[in-house]
Design an enzyme around this catalytic site. Structure first.
Site, PDB file in Angstrom:
ATOM      1  N   HIS A  12       0.807  -1.230   0.000  1.00 45.55           N
ATOM      2  CA  HIS A  12       0.000   0.000   0.000  1.00 45.55           C
ATOM      3  C   HIS A  12       0.841   1.281   0.000  1.00 45.55           C
ATOM      4  O   HIS A  12       0.355   2.338   0.415  1.00 45.55           O
ATOM      5  CB  HIS A  12      -0.972  -0.010   1.189  1.00 45.55           C
ATOM      6  CG  HIS A  12      -0.308   0.050   2.532  1.00 45.55           C
ATOM      7  ND1 HIS A  12      -0.831  -0.591   3.643  1.00 45.55           N
ATOM      8  CD2 HIS A  12       0.814   0.660   2.968  1.00 45.55           C
ATOM      9  CE1 HIS A  12      -0.037  -0.351   4.679  1.00 45.55           C
ATOM     10  NE2 HIS A  12       0.958   0.394   4.306  1.00 45.55           N
ATOM     11  N   HIS A  59      -2.591   4.184   9.851  1.00 40.42           N
ATOM     12  CA  HIS A  59      -1.250   4.618  10.267  1.00 40.42           C
ATOM     13  C   HIS A  59      -1.355   5.802  11.229  1.00 40.42           C
ATOM     14  O   HIS A  59      -0.913   6.910  10.930  1.00 40.42           O
ATOM     15  CB  HIS A  59      -0.412   4.990   9.049  1.00 40.42           C
ATOM     16  CG  HIS A  59      -0.185   3.867   8.084  1.00 40.42           C
ATOM     17  ND1 HIS A  59      -1.155   3.386   7.242  1.00 40.42           N
ATOM     18  CD2 HIS A  59       0.924   3.113   7.838  1.00 40.42           C
ATOM     19  CE1 HIS A  59      -0.654   2.397   6.508  1.00 40.42           C
ATOM     20  NE2 HIS A  59       0.593   2.204   6.854  1.00 40.42           N
ATOM     21  N   HIS A 193       9.889  -3.824   4.435  1.00 42.30           N
ATOM     22  CA  HIS A 193      10.309  -2.418   4.485  1.00 42.30           C
ATOM     23  C   HIS A 193      10.529  -1.980   5.924  1.00 42.30           C
ATOM     24  O   HIS A 193       9.890  -2.486   6.837  1.00 42.30           O
ATOM     25  CB  HIS A 193       9.359  -1.473   3.756  1.00 42.30           C
ATOM     26  CG  HIS A 193       7.930  -1.342   4.245  1.00 42.30           C
ATOM     27  ND1 HIS A 193       7.073  -2.407   4.377  1.00 42.30           N
ATOM     28  CD2 HIS A 193       7.206  -0.250   4.595  1.00 42.30           C
ATOM     29  CE1 HIS A 193       5.881  -1.973   4.763  1.00 42.30           C
ATOM     30  NE2 HIS A 193       5.932  -0.665   4.924  1.00 42.30           N
TER      31      HIS A 193
END
Ligand code: DHB
Ligand code: FE
Length: 283
Positions: A12, A59, A193
């Site tokens: 995403h 987030h 990541h």
């Protein structure tokens, strides 16, 4: 009855949304990313669902550190794209499916999973970037979407085992809904990541591809992998991958059916700081 027709998995990366919104998708750097979704956009048109059950992580956008639900289901009629600091993304409003969402909440809570019911929230890049990757830049998203937010930001986060079992419960919930709906379940986030600290920029192709292999062929063993392995091997934000197990848990082979058909698989490095992974599995 409603049924799960397919599961979709994708990273995403917010810079993908920024590239699309800023008219940069033709640049060679981004072309290499979007090439992996050309099949998928066509597939979406040919296999249009009635509802998307979209597993993603917020987030610290809708939920700040003031309140951190482990699993939150969006039961609202609509969800606005969030302002993550540069204004809301110029993408369509997300239309919900309150009736199916309420039914899934009822069924899954009765199956002993504690869901937080969210009647009002904005949705960040975790939800809107996967929609953009799969649907392009339409005037309206092709169908209603039920947002399902998972905490992978603040420890403790749910285990892979719990995520896989939650997917199984979601499948039962969908199949006990009377209307004849085709439901896709999407698992999003990942792949390897790490955005901060001395290891920022970490990418692990070997781990990512082994994850894809096991997610497809042996999800029960992937579900046994502890968080520390994701964080060590795939970086601190690689933990987003546990959300893919929710979508995988909803596929019929885990309820005695045939193995899913792999209709598309894509892996690419880099997109911003992230390895992009993408799968489409059909029941
Ligand atoms: C990036 C990736 C993410 O998953 C995220 O939430 C924010 C940033 C990145 O690669 O830049
Ligand atoms: Fe993220």
């Amino acid at each position: 009855m409603a049924r799960i027709t397919a599961s979709v998995y994708t990273s995403h990366v917010p810079a993908i949304g920024a590239a699309l919104d800023g008219g940069k998708s033709g640049e060679p750097y981004w072309q290499r990313v979007f090439k992996g979704y050309e099949f998928s956009k066509k597939w979406m048109q040919d296999n249009r669902p009635d509802v998307i059950f979209l597993v993603y992580n917020d987030h610290a956008t809708a939920f700040s550190l003031d309140m951190i639900p482990t699993f939150a289901i969006g039961t609202a009629a609509a969800f606005n794209p969030a302002d993550e600091g540069w204004g809301p993304r110029p993408v369509p409003r997300v239309i919900g499916h309150p009736e199916l969402a309420a039914h899934i909440a009822q069924s899954v809570i009765q199956q002993d999973f504690d869901l937080t019911i969210v009647n009002k929230m904005d949705v960040d890049h975790g939800l809107t970037v996967p929609l953009s990757l799969m649907c392009g830049q339409p005037q309206a998203w092709p169908c209603p979407v039920i947002p399902f937010a998972v905490n992978v930001v603040q420890y403790p986060v749910p285990s892979g085992r719990r995520c896989l079992n939650l997917g199984k419960a979601i499948r039962k919930a969908v199949e006990s809904y009377d209307d004849d709906l085709k439901v896709q379940i999407w698992g999003t986030g990942g792949m390897s990541h790490q955005l901060q600290g001395p290891r920022a920029g970490l990418i692990n192709r070997e781990f990512d591809n082994a994850f894809l292999d096991r997610l497809i062929a042996d999800p029960e063993s992937q579900a046994a992998v502890p968080h520390i392995d994701y964080v060590r091997e795939a970086g601190s934000e690689g933990i987003e991958l546990v959300m893919w197990l929710i979508a995988r848990g909803a596929m019929s082979d885990l309820a005695g059916g045939a193995p899913p058909k792999v209709v598309h698989r894509f892996y690419h490095v880099p997109a911003s700081n992230t390895a992009v992974g993408h799968l489409i599995l059909e029941n």
